[in-house]
Design an enzyme around this catalytic site. Structure first.
Site, PDB file in Angstrom:
ATOM      1  N   ARG A  46       1.177  -1.086  -0.084  1.00  0.00           N
ATOM      2  CA  ARG A  46      -0.124  -0.257   0.050  1.00  0.00           C
ATOM      3  C   ARG A  46       1.002   1.102  -0.326  1.00  0.00           C
ATOM      4  O   ARG A  46       1.995   1.589   0.341  1.00  0.00           O
ATOM      5  CB  ARG A  46      -0.800  -0.070   1.183  1.00  0.00           C
ATOM      6  CG  ARG A  46      -0.271  -0.263   2.622  1.00  0.00           C
ATOM      7  CD  ARG A  46      -0.973   0.653   3.623  1.00  0.00           C
ATOM      8  NE  ARG A  46      -0.212  -0.198   5.059  1.00  0.00           N
ATOM      9  CZ  ARG A  46       0.563   1.135   5.349  1.00  0.00           C
ATOM     10  NH1 ARG A  46       0.918   2.037   4.588  1.00  0.00           N
ATOM     11  NH2 ARG A  46       0.823   0.922   7.057  1.00  0.00           N
ATOM     12  N   ALA A  62      -6.430   6.079  10.630  1.00  0.00           N
ATOM     13  CA  ALA A  62      -5.112   6.626   9.420  1.00  0.00           C
ATOM     14  C   ALA A  62      -5.581   5.624   7.868  1.00  0.00           C
ATOM     15  O   ALA A  62      -6.282   5.121   7.757  1.00  0.00           O
ATOM     16  CB  ALA A  62      -4.191   5.651   9.570  1.00  0.00           C
ATOM     17  N   GLY A  66      -4.440   3.942   3.897  1.00  0.00           N
ATOM     18  CA  GLY A  66      -2.872   3.603   3.130  1.00  0.00           C
ATOM     19  C   GLY A  66      -4.335   2.761   2.296  1.00  0.00           C
ATOM     20  O   GLY A  66      -4.522   1.726   2.387  1.00  0.00           O
ATOM     21  N   GLY A  81      -6.843   0.422   2.718  1.00  0.00           N
ATOM     22  CA  GLY A  81      -8.019   0.838   3.048  1.00  0.00           C
ATOM     23  C   GLY A  81      -7.586   1.828   4.612  1.00  0.00           C
ATOM     24  O   GLY A  81      -6.731   3.322   5.089  1.00  0.00           O
ATOM     25  N   LEU A  82      -8.162   1.527   5.330  1.00  0.00           N
ATOM     26  CA  LEU A  82      -8.742   2.320   7.212  1.00  0.00           C
ATOM     27  C   LEU A  82      -8.779   1.779   7.879  1.00  0.00           C
ATOM     28  O   LEU A  82      -8.644   1.001   7.781  1.00  0.00           O
ATOM     29  CB  LEU A  82      -9.801   3.588   6.660  1.00  0.00           C
ATOM     30  CG  LEU A  82     -11.647   2.764   7.054  1.00  0.00           C
ATOM     31  CD1 LEU A  82     -11.397   2.857   8.658  1.00  0.00           C
ATOM     32  CD2 LEU A  82     -12.315   3.507   6.043  1.00  0.00           C
ATOM     33  N   CYS A 133       2.687   7.038  10.918  1.00  0.00           N
ATOM     34  CA  CYS A 133       2.412   7.020   9.302  1.00  0.00           C
ATOM     35  C   CYS A 133       3.462   8.084   8.711  1.00  0.00           C
ATOM     36  O   CYS A 133       3.757   9.194   8.147  1.00  0.00           O
ATOM     37  CB  CYS A 133       0.963   8.244   9.370  1.00  0.00           C
ATOM     38  SG  CYS A 133      -0.278   7.385   9.350  1.00  0.00           S
TER      39      CYS A 133
END
Length: 220
Positions: free
Chosen positions: A72, A139, A141, A152-153, A170
């Site tokens: 990702r 977050a 990605g 995803g999240l 991050c």
């Protein structure tokens, strides 16, 4: 907006990271223009995941938590029990969405959930995710392959925040991290229901989605 086929929301429970990641890859590689979009909702045992461009210096002291190099975007983040991880597996061409618009809609869904708890949240330019004040609560990605999204999240609900001190979350040194149960009286189940509803609506599936459990059957 009526889309066909309907969105499938899969509840996977608590599952190790790598088998779910590999299943996302297979699903994306095997799908065609008729394949229904899916959203996978899962919790992972403790794991750090490092994005494609991730820099080793952002992993400070992982200790007994494994670090997995993944495909990702973004830098290193943490997943663990009590955190809602959602993987939107979407045909972006069919939805008419670019990556930037998808990120905006995902962030907007999380912001809407937090607004329902009376919490003011915001985006941050150049740093995808959702923030409450100076602290990051969710977050993002993503990866896009063959015009389709995966990864995803991750939305912090009642997870242990200590592992975030072992990394630069991050890629940001000293970035504060927060969780929903420190800000509102709720449960993971309530937050998950709200998030999936807001996300489906944000993607245009407000009238057409169904629930499934477990990973989908795939070839190979």
């Amino acid at each position: 907006m009526n889309l066909s086929p309907p969105l499938v929301i899969r509840h996977l429970g608590l599952m190790p990271y790598e088998p779910v990641w590999r299943a996302m890859q297979r699903f994306t590689d095997q799908r065609d223009e008729h394949t229904a979009d899916q959203v996978w909702c899962v919790q992972h045992p403790p794991v750090f995941t490092q994005g494609q461009a991730g820099r080793a210096e952002h992993v400070l002291a992982p200790g007994d938590i494994p670090v997995v190099q993944v495909d990702r975007g973004g830098q290193v983040t943490y997943h663990g029990p009590g955190q809602i991880v959602v993987y939107p597996l979407l045909d972006l061409r069919r939805l008419g969405l670019g990556v930037r618009e998808l990120v905006t809609r995902i962030e907007g869904a999380i912001i809407q959930v937090l607004d329902g708890y009376g919490i003011e949240a915001q985006r941050r330019e150049g740093a995808p995710g959702v923030y409450v004040g100076e602290a990051k609560i969710a977050a993002l990605g993503l990866r896009v392959r063959r015009g389709c999204s995966f990864h995803g999240l991750a939305f912090n609900i009642n997870n242990d925040l200590e592992p975030f001190s072992r990394i630069n979350p991050c890629g940001y040194e000293g970035l504060a991290v927060t969780r929903l149960t420190d800000l509102a009286d709720t449960s993971l189940a309530q937050a998950e229901t709200a998030l999936l509803s807001c996300l489906a609506y944000a993607l245009g599936y407000n009238k057409g989605f169904r629930r499934a459990d477990g990973l989908p059957a795939t070839e190979g």
